[in-house]
Motif scaffolding. Structure first.
Motif, PDB file in Angstrom:
ATOM      1  N   LEU A  86      82.685  12.233   6.497  1.00  0.00           N
ATOM      2  CA  LEU A  86      82.154  13.385   5.760  1.00  0.00           C
ATOM      3  C   LEU A  86      81.076  12.958   4.769  1.00  0.00           C
ATOM      4  O   LEU A  86      80.062  13.648   4.595  1.00  0.00           O
ATOM      5  N   LEU A  87      81.270  11.826   4.135  1.00  0.00           N
ATOM      6  CA  LEU A  87      80.273  11.312   3.195  1.00  0.00           C
ATOM      7  C   LEU A  87      78.964  10.987   3.918  1.00  0.00           C
ATOM      8  O   LEU A  87      77.872  11.259   3.396  1.00  0.00           O
ATOM      9  N   LYS A  88      79.084  10.428   5.123  1.00  0.00           N
ATOM     10  CA  LYS A  88      77.881  10.119   5.905  1.00  0.00           C
ATOM     11  C   LYS A  88      77.115  11.397   6.249  1.00  0.00           C
ATOM     12  O   LYS A  88      75.881  11.416   6.216  1.00  0.00           O
ATOM     13  N   ILE A  89      77.860  12.460   6.599  1.00  0.00           N
ATOM     14  CA  ILE A  89      77.215  13.742   6.897  1.00  0.00           C
ATOM     15  C   ILE A  89      76.523  14.280   5.648  1.00  0.00           C
ATOM     16  O   ILE A  89      75.386  14.770   5.707  1.00  0.00           O
ATOM     17  N   LYS A  90      77.192  14.172   4.500  1.00  0.00           N
ATOM     18  CA  LYS A  90      76.633  14.670   3.244  1.00  0.00           C
ATOM     19  C   LYS A  90      75.336  13.956   2.891  1.00  0.00           C
ATOM     20  O   LYS A  90      74.370  14.580   2.422  1.00  0.00           O
ATOM     21  N   ILE A  91      75.296  12.653   3.145  1.00  0.00           N
ATOM     22  CA  ILE A  91      74.087  11.868   2.862  1.00  0.00           C
ATOM     23  C   ILE A  91      72.951  12.261   3.808  1.00  0.00           C
ATOM     24  O   ILE A  91      71.793  12.365   3.403  1.00  0.00           O
TER      25      ILE A  91
END
Length: 310
Positions: free
Chosen positions: A294-299
């Motif tokens: 999810l963090l990768k998507i947010k970035i």
């Protein structure tokens, strides 16, 4: 519309359905003295004039596969021609469509004894596409099933098969297969031949965001998930999950190169991340790995992230 014009158009439609625009045009030419400004008549004549020179040139091609491919390619050119018209006439388009796809199907069926598996799969895929366009959905599904069994897992075949299911009311199977096809390779899918509202509405809404070409094709599955269209999921096998992680790793490294095509890579990565999250959810992951993705998507795209977590 004058009665003479109406009757003449019906006769002309019969010739168009037999891919004989030249004879259709001869009938229509005599109708202008009765109904000079009839828009339906003008449009149908325009269709005839578009196809007459092409149909004449078709006889110069000796190879049935070449003729079939040429017919489908010319149909796409015709679609662009029609898109520029202010008042398309559906009965004329229907008749032209039946003529062109019937002629293409005739050529592909001549090649059903092909031994090469790659070529055989393509022949049966195109035959299935033609059957679908002619409303012969059972025949289409048979041809596409042969293509899929000959060369399993081709995105173009699965997308056409999904389209058939959707047109027959089988939305659940359609959603599974569309999601699978756009996971395998979005850019191998010829979206201009897809007809079901299930997928055309998704394509149109995604295109409204300004995407075109390969970029559009990569964003379609992302918005398919976000808008709840690709909501029927299957569990990945451990081997498939391993390949998924390898592709993600390769794309993440590619994204680090300043010369990479981020416009295409970004939606591709997001779609793969969606699949990876689904895998972790099915595997009852504790949450750490899901949060990392999810963090990768947010970035990558904070707006997509916000839509996804709602």
């Amino acid at each position: 519309m004058e009665i003479q014009t109406e009757n003449g158009l019906k006769e002309a439609f019969g010739y168009l359905e037999n891919a004989n625009p030249e004879q259709a045009e001869k009938i229509l030419a005599g109708l202008f003295e009765y109904d000079f400004e009839c828009p339906e008549l003008v449009f149908t004549v325009d269709c005839c004039n578009f196809w007459i020179p092409y149909i004449k040139s078709l006889s110069e091609m000796e190879n049935p596969f070449e003729r079939g491919e040429s017919l489908l390619a010319e149909w796409k050119t015709f679609q662009a021609f029609v898109a520029r018209k202010e008042h398309p006439y559906e009965p004329a388009l229907y008749s032209v469509s039946r003529g062109i796809f019937s002629r293409a199907l005739e050529n592909y069926t001549k090649l059903f004894d092909e031994r090469n598996p790659v070529q055989k799969a393509e022949i049966y895929r195109k035959a299935g596409l033609c059957c679908k366009k002619l409303g012969k959905y059972e025949d289409a599904q048979h041809c596409l099933s042969v293509a899929n069994s000959t060369q399993p897992g081709l995105a173009a075949v699965l997308a056409e098969l999904a389209d058939c299911y959707a047109l027959c009311g089988g939305d659940r199977n359609a959603k599974i297969l569309f999601r699978e096809a756009f996971f395998i390779d979005p850019e191998r899918i010829d979206i201009s031949f897809l007809d079901s509202s299930l997928i055309t509405c998704l394509i149109e809404k995604t295109a409204e965001k300004g995407y075109t070409g390969a970029v559009l094709q990569q964003w379609i599955p992302v918005y398919g998930v976000l808008w709840g269209i690709f909501n029927v999921k299957r569990e990945l096998k451990p081997q498939e999950a391993g390949k998924l992680k390898q592709e993600i790793y390769a794309l993440e490294n590619e994204m680090k190169d300043p010369s990479s095509d981020a416009a295409v890579l970004t939606p591709r990565l997001i779609n793969l991340y969606f699949w990876l999250i689904d895998y972790y959810v099915a595997a009852k992951d504790t949450g750490r790995q899901i949060n990392e993705v999810l963090l990768k998507i947010k970035i990558l795209d904070s707006a997509i992230y916000r839509m996804y977590i709602k």
